[in-house]
Design a protein around this motif. Sequence first.
Motif, PDB file in Angstrom:
ATOM      1  N   ALA A   1      29.357  -6.774   3.391  1.00 55.65           N
ATOM      2  CA  ALA A   1      29.740  -5.762   4.017  1.00 55.65           C
ATOM      3  C   ALA A   1      30.736  -6.014   4.452  1.00 55.65           C
ATOM      4  CB  ALA A   1      28.533  -5.159   4.484  1.00 55.65           C
ATOM      5  N   CYS A   2      32.200  -5.243   5.648  1.00 52.66           N
ATOM      6  CA  CYS A   2      33.207  -5.885   5.920  1.00 52.66           C
ATOM      7  C   CYS A   2      33.149  -6.811   7.489  1.00 52.66           C
ATOM      8  CB  CYS A   2      34.272  -5.765   5.127  1.00 52.66           C
ATOM      9  SG  CYS A   2      35.843  -6.527   5.983  1.00 52.66           S
ATOM     10  N   ASP A   3      33.018  -7.527   7.740  1.00 54.68           N
ATOM     11  CA  ASP A   3      33.642  -7.456   9.339  1.00 54.68           C
ATOM     12  C   ASP A   3      32.468  -6.846  10.002  1.00 54.68           C
ATOM     13  OD1 ASP A   3      34.311  -8.884  12.214  1.00 54.68           O
ATOM     14  OD2 ASP A   3      35.871  -7.229  11.994  1.00 54.68           O
ATOM     15  N   THR A   4      31.960  -5.917  11.010  1.00 54.62           N
ATOM     16  CA  THR A   4      31.142  -5.214  12.160  1.00 54.62           C
ATOM     17  C   THR A   4      30.334  -4.224  11.477  1.00 54.62           C
ATOM     18  OG1 THR A   4      32.994  -3.674  12.292  1.00 54.62           O
ATOM     19  CG2 THR A   4      32.848  -5.336  14.157  1.00 54.62           C
ATOM     20  N   ALA A   5      31.195  -3.460  10.397  1.00 51.60           N
ATOM     21  CA  ALA A   5      30.030  -3.539   9.015  1.00 51.60           C
ATOM     22  C   ALA A   5      28.710  -4.289   8.899  1.00 51.60           C
ATOM     23  CB  ALA A   5      30.144  -3.057   7.789  1.00 51.60           C
TER      24      ALA A   5
ATOM     25  N   ASP B   1       0.565  -1.398   0.051  1.00 57.91           N
ATOM     26  CA  ASP B   1       0.233   0.266   0.021  1.00 57.91           C
ATOM     27  C   ASP B   1       0.854   1.452   0.300  1.00 57.91           C
ATOM     28  OD1 ASP B   1       1.062  -0.375   2.317  1.00 57.91           O
ATOM     29  OD2 ASP B   1      -0.517   0.561   3.740  1.00 57.91           O
ATOM     30  N   ARG B   2       2.221   1.032   0.024  1.00 59.17           N
ATOM     31  CA  ARG B   2       2.892   2.300  -0.314  1.00 59.17           C
ATOM     32  C   ARG B   2       4.561   1.885  -1.065  1.00 59.17           C
ATOM     33  NH1 ARG B   2       7.202   1.172   4.049  1.00 59.17           N
ATOM     34  NH2 ARG B   2       6.195   0.261   5.716  1.00 59.17           N
ATOM     35  N   THR B   3       5.416   2.786  -1.356  1.00 60.44           N
ATOM     36  CA  THR B   3       6.507   2.828  -1.905  1.00 60.44           C
ATOM     37  C   THR B   3       7.035   2.031  -1.585  1.00 60.44           C
ATOM     38  OG1 THR B   3       6.030   5.166  -2.392  1.00 60.44           O
ATOM     39  CG2 THR B   3       8.277   4.376  -2.193  1.00 60.44           C
ATOM     40  N   ILE B   4       7.679   0.757  -1.544  1.00 59.09           N
ATOM     41  CA  ILE B   4       8.619   0.093  -0.749  1.00 59.09           C
ATOM     42  C   ILE B   4       9.979   0.905  -1.162  1.00 59.09           C
ATOM     43  CG2 ILE B   4       9.840  -2.286  -1.303  1.00 59.09           C
ATOM     44  CD1 ILE B   4       7.493  -3.097  -2.502  1.00 59.09           C
ATOM     45  N   ARG B   5      10.192   1.112   0.237  1.00 59.23           N
ATOM     46  CA  ARG B   5      12.062   1.679   0.572  1.00 59.23           C
ATOM     47  C   ARG B   5      12.705   0.911   1.066  1.00 59.23           C
ATOM     48  NH1 ARG B   5      11.249   7.163  -0.116  1.00 59.23           N
ATOM     49  NH2 ARG B   5       9.428   7.918   0.288  1.00 59.23           N
ATOM     50  N   ILE B   6      13.327   0.328  -0.177  1.00 58.19           N
ATOM     51  CA  ILE B   6      15.450  -0.832   0.582  1.00 58.19           C
ATOM     52  C   ILE B   6      16.376   0.123   0.409  1.00 58.19           C
ATOM     53  CG2 ILE B   6      16.103  -2.642  -0.718  1.00 58.19           C
ATOM     54  CD1 ILE B   6      13.327  -3.246  -2.016  1.00 58.19           C
ATOM     55  N   ILE B   7      17.044  -0.198   1.113  1.00 58.17           N
ATOM     56  CA  ILE B   7      18.785   0.124   1.284  1.00 58.17           C
ATOM     57  C   ILE B   7      19.974  -1.046   1.074  1.00 58.17           C
ATOM     58  CG2 ILE B   7      20.415   0.762   2.832  1.00 58.17           C
ATOM     59  CD1 ILE B   7      18.800   3.042   4.364  1.00 58.17           C
ATOM     60  N   ASP B   8      20.968  -0.892   0.242  1.00 62.26           N
ATOM     61  CA  ASP B   8      22.081  -2.322   0.448  1.00 62.26           C
ATOM     62  C   ASP B   8      23.409  -0.923   0.857  1.00 62.26           C
ATOM     63  OD1 ASP B   8      23.838  -3.371  -1.175  1.00 62.26           O
ATOM     64  OD2 ASP B   8      23.102  -2.736  -2.786  1.00 62.26           O
ATOM     65  N   PHE B   9      23.681  -1.887   1.937  1.00 62.42           N
ATOM     66  CA  PHE B   9      24.700  -1.534   2.536  1.00 62.42           C
ATOM     67  C   PHE B   9      25.346  -1.206   1.760  1.00 62.42           C
ATOM     68  CE2 PHE B   9      21.065  -0.569   5.803  1.00 62.42           C
ATOM     69  CZ  PHE B   9      21.392   0.749   5.979  1.00 62.42           C
TER      70      PHE B   9
ATOM     71  N   GLU C   1      28.081   7.912   1.847  1.00 60.99           N
ATOM     72  CA  GLU C   1      28.492   7.563   3.432  1.00 60.99           C
ATOM     73  C   GLU C   1      28.756   6.472   4.471  1.00 60.99           C
ATOM     74  OE1 GLU C   1      27.786  10.089   6.584  1.00 60.99           O
ATOM     75  OE2 GLU C   1      27.219  10.874   4.662  1.00 60.99           O
ATOM     76  N   ASP C   2      29.643   6.848   5.448  1.00 63.05           N
ATOM     77  CA  ASP C   2      29.845   5.337   5.592  1.00 63.05           C
ATOM     78  C   ASP C   2      28.492   5.310   7.212  1.00 63.05           C
ATOM     79  OD1 ASP C   2      30.915   4.180   8.505  1.00 63.05           O
ATOM     80  OD2 ASP C   2      32.265   5.167   8.650  1.00 63.05           O
ATOM     81  N   ILE C   3      28.398   3.396   6.456  1.00 64.88           N
ATOM     82  CA  ILE C   3      26.600   3.161   7.193  1.00 64.88           C
ATOM     83  C   ILE C   3      26.860   3.444   8.796  1.00 64.88           C
ATOM     84  CG2 ILE C   3      26.317   1.773   5.229  1.00 64.88           C
ATOM     85  CD1 ILE C   3      27.136  -0.478   6.834  1.00 64.88           C
ATOM     86  N   ALA C   4      27.952   3.641  10.161  1.00 63.44           N
ATOM     87  CA  ALA C   4      27.698   3.996  10.984  1.00 63.44           C
ATOM     88  C   ALA C   4      27.467   5.373  11.132  1.00 63.44           C
ATOM     89  CB  ALA C   4      29.729   3.666  11.300  1.00 63.44           C
TER      90      ALA C   4
END
Length: 226
Positions: A97-101, A14-22, A77-80
């Motif tokens: 995404a490497c290690d703790t990322a 029912d709304r825009t599907i918003r997706i993030i690729d980190f 942008e740094d994802i942190a």
Amino acid sequence: LEFIEDVIDELPKDRTIRIIDFGCGKSYLTFAMYHYFNEINHKNIHIMGFDLKKDVVNYCNSLTEQFGFKGLKFYAEDIANIDNVDGKIAMIITLHACDTATDIALYHGIRWGCKVIMSVPCCQHEINNQISNENMDIILKHGILKERFSAVMTDAVRARILEIKGYKTSVMEFIDMEHTPKNIMIRAVKSGKENPKKIKELKAFLDSFNVKQTLYELCFGKTDNT
């Protein structure tokens, strides 16, 4: 995309599907995913890709303009450092995404209440650099076995945290071992039922190996381990 197809019905209708690729890198998967949702399934889609490399991000944005992909945007942008994003995020993905990322990305997905989280971890050094347990010396005294055990333990802890936070979680083979040893995918779908009783059990498990784990600390606070 086949793994995404299995959970597409879990995403908003029912709304825009918003997706993030980190940690999107050159974004082969991101562009393929945009095509899959937008052109094949005719979904109202908006995808944001985040990566540290400005030149790669600029190149990817130039491609979106070239092909007229209005619902696809990339950010250096740094994802942190990502705190708030525009709109409610339905799904996050992380591919190597490497290690703790990976932990930071999973934490964003959890705290934003994303319906679907899909992660292929990479380079799990955190636990490997800390782990000790006299009863497990038969494994831990061998570097390659220690590394593999630590990677399995890391992903097991991540999966359990997602379960505690109310996600139905699967750990599966992402691609054949002959292509890459980094072939484990964690796929989680929000079920709505959290299970905080398991936190104490998980902490005892981490304590038994004298380790700290980033996703645990982000979700539940710091452990007593040093």
